[in-house]
Every structure is written in C-alpha cells, then in structure tokens.
Design a protein around this motif. Structure first.
Motif, PDB file in Angstrom:
ATOM      1  N   PRO A 172      -4.201  -2.624  -0.280  1.00 22.37           N
ATOM      2  CA  PRO A 172      -3.778  -1.694  -0.995  1.00 22.37           C
ATOM      3  C   PRO A 172      -2.982  -0.554  -0.360  1.00 22.37           C
ATOM      4  CG  PRO A 172      -6.033  -1.046  -0.605  1.00 22.37           C
ATOM      5  CD  PRO A 172      -5.548  -2.353   0.132  1.00 22.37           C
ATOM      6  N   GLY A 173      -2.704  -0.353   0.965  1.00 24.83           N
ATOM      7  CA  GLY A 173      -1.793   0.467   1.617  1.00 24.83           C
ATOM      8  C   GLY A 173      -1.395  -0.240   2.988  1.00 24.83           C
ATOM      9  N   LEU A 174      -0.323   0.586   3.184  1.00 28.15           N
ATOM     10  CA  LEU A 174       0.692   0.232   4.565  1.00 28.15           C
ATOM     11  C   LEU A 174       1.262   1.496   5.036  1.00 28.15           C
ATOM     12  CD1 LEU A 174       2.490  -1.532   6.408  1.00 28.15           C
ATOM     13  CD2 LEU A 174       4.082  -1.831   4.908  1.00 28.15           C
ATOM     14  N   SER A 175       1.054   1.714   6.072  1.00 31.52           N
ATOM     15  CA  SER A 175       1.517   2.945   6.906  1.00 31.52           C
ATOM     16  C   SER A 175       2.368   2.502   7.991  1.00 31.52           C
ATOM     17  CB  SER A 175       0.656   3.875   7.524  1.00 31.52           C
ATOM     18  OG  SER A 175       0.886   5.022   7.933  1.00 31.52           O
ATOM     19  N   ASN A 220      -8.801  -3.265   1.134  1.00 26.47           N
ATOM     20  CA  ASN A 220      -9.517  -2.749  -0.110  1.00 26.47           C
ATOM     21  C   ASN A 220     -11.026  -2.709   0.094  1.00 26.47           C
ATOM     22  OD1 ASN A 220      -9.794  -5.900   0.015  1.00 26.47           O
ATOM     23  ND2 ASN A 220     -10.573  -5.747  -1.774  1.00 26.47           N
ATOM     24  N   LEU A 250      -2.506  -1.532   8.304  1.00 24.50           N
ATOM     25  CA  LEU A 250      -2.946  -1.887   6.899  1.00 24.50           C
ATOM     26  C   LEU A 250      -4.091  -1.343   6.560  1.00 24.50           C
ATOM     27  CD1 LEU A 250      -1.773  -5.396   7.093  1.00 24.50           C
ATOM     28  CD2 LEU A 250      -0.486  -3.698   6.231  1.00 24.50           C
ATOM     29  N   VAL A 251      -4.227  -0.800   5.288  1.00 17.22           N
ATOM     30  CA  VAL A 251      -5.474  -0.395   4.681  1.00 17.22           C
ATOM     31  C   VAL A 251      -5.872  -1.662   3.835  1.00 17.22           C
ATOM     32  CG1 VAL A 251      -6.589   1.104   3.114  1.00 17.22           C
ATOM     33  CG2 VAL A 251      -5.096   2.043   4.684  1.00 17.22           C
ATOM     34  N   ARG A 302      -9.262   0.348   7.875  1.00 13.94           N
ATOM     35  CA  ARG A 302      -7.900   0.352   8.563  1.00 13.94           C
ATOM     36  C   ARG A 302      -7.497  -0.438   9.508  1.00 13.94           C
ATOM     37  NH1 ARG A 302      -3.932   3.924   7.518  1.00 13.94           N
ATOM     38  NH2 ARG A 302      -5.104   5.250   6.453  1.00 13.94           N
ATOM     39  N   LEU A 346     -10.342   5.338   0.923  1.00 11.56           N
ATOM     40  CA  LEU A 346      -9.197   4.815   0.108  1.00 11.56           C
ATOM     41  C   LEU A 346      -8.237   6.107  -0.210  1.00 11.56           C
ATOM     42  CD1 LEU A 346      -7.676   2.414  -1.157  1.00 11.56           C
ATOM     43  CD2 LEU A 346      -8.905   3.063  -3.227  1.00 11.56           C
ATOM     44  N   PRO A 347      -7.058   6.213   0.105  1.00 11.09           N
ATOM     45  CA  PRO A 347      -6.155   7.402   0.149  1.00 11.09           C
ATOM     46  C   PRO A 347      -6.414   8.024  -1.216  1.00 11.09           C
ATOM     47  CG  PRO A 347      -4.964   5.854   1.338  1.00 11.09           C
ATOM     48  CD  PRO A 347      -6.074   5.293   0.830  1.00 11.09           C
ATOM     49  N   THR A 348      -6.385   7.295  -2.115  1.00  8.23           N
ATOM     50  CA  THR A 348      -6.304   7.728  -3.678  1.00  8.23           C
ATOM     51  C   THR A 348      -7.779   8.157  -4.286  1.00  8.23           C
ATOM     52  OG1 THR A 348      -6.353   5.197  -4.489  1.00  8.23           O
ATOM     53  CG2 THR A 348      -4.355   6.557  -4.402  1.00  8.23           C
TER      54      THR A 348
END
Length: 106
Positions: free
Chosen positions: A77-80, A10, A7-8, A46, A36-38
């Motif tokens: 904001p992110g899940l991998s 914020n 999980l990323v 992470r 942040l990837p964006t």
C-alpha cells in the motif's frame, strides 16, 4: 550507484517470511515494524531496500515489487523514494546536477 527506497506492506511479516523475502532479493533489505500511514492503528511492515546491483531506480523498484510477490498474501500500500543523487558516467555523484535539481524543485 545504490538505489534506496522503501515499501510498506499490508501487514506485519513473520520471521519465515523475512527469510523468504531476503532470499528472493538481490538487494540489501532491512525490516521495521510500522503503522499504516492512513490509519496508525493498523500494524504493517516497512522494507528498506538498498540495491547496488540493479542499473536504474525504476528497475530496482520493480525488482522490489517482484520480491514481495513471493509471499502471495502480501500487498504494497505504500512506496517511499528519497531523493537520489544523480550519477556521472564514472559512477560518482554529480553534485552540480543534484544541486540544479534541488533548486528547480524549490
């Protein structure tokens, strides 16, 4: 079977927040600084989860979301989710099923 995902968050987390997150989770969690990837200029954290307790990947991810909620101002904001091996009834990886899945997605 061990479920792995990350999980990323914020923002970067503090040492106190790391301790609280580890205490709230039944999974093995490791932390890493990331961007942040964006937007590579925004520092984030992470969380890498390895969950050998929860029966399904979906339940493990939901437990990860619940773990993050112990710190009210954190968001995800992110899940991998890397490819997970298929498990046979005896708990071992079913290599043929994994191979068929890989071929089907190619």
């Amino acid at each position: 079977m061990t479920h792995r995902f990350s999980l990323v968050l914020n923002r970067e987390v503090t040492e106190q927040e790391i301790a609280a997150l580890k205490a709230a989770s039944c999974a093995d969690i490791s932390f890493a600084a990331d961007a942040l990837p964006t937007d590579a200029e925004i520092p984030v954290s992470r969380l890498e989860f390895e969950d050998a307790v929860t029966p399904t990947l979906a339940e493990a991810i939901e437990a990860g979301f619940e773990t993050v909620k112990v710190i009210p101002e954190l968001s995800i904001p992110g899940l991998s989710v890397p490819a997970q091996p298929a498990a046979a009834e005896d708990g071992t990886a079913d290599r043929e099923a994994t191979k068929e899945t890989a071929e089907a997605t190619s």
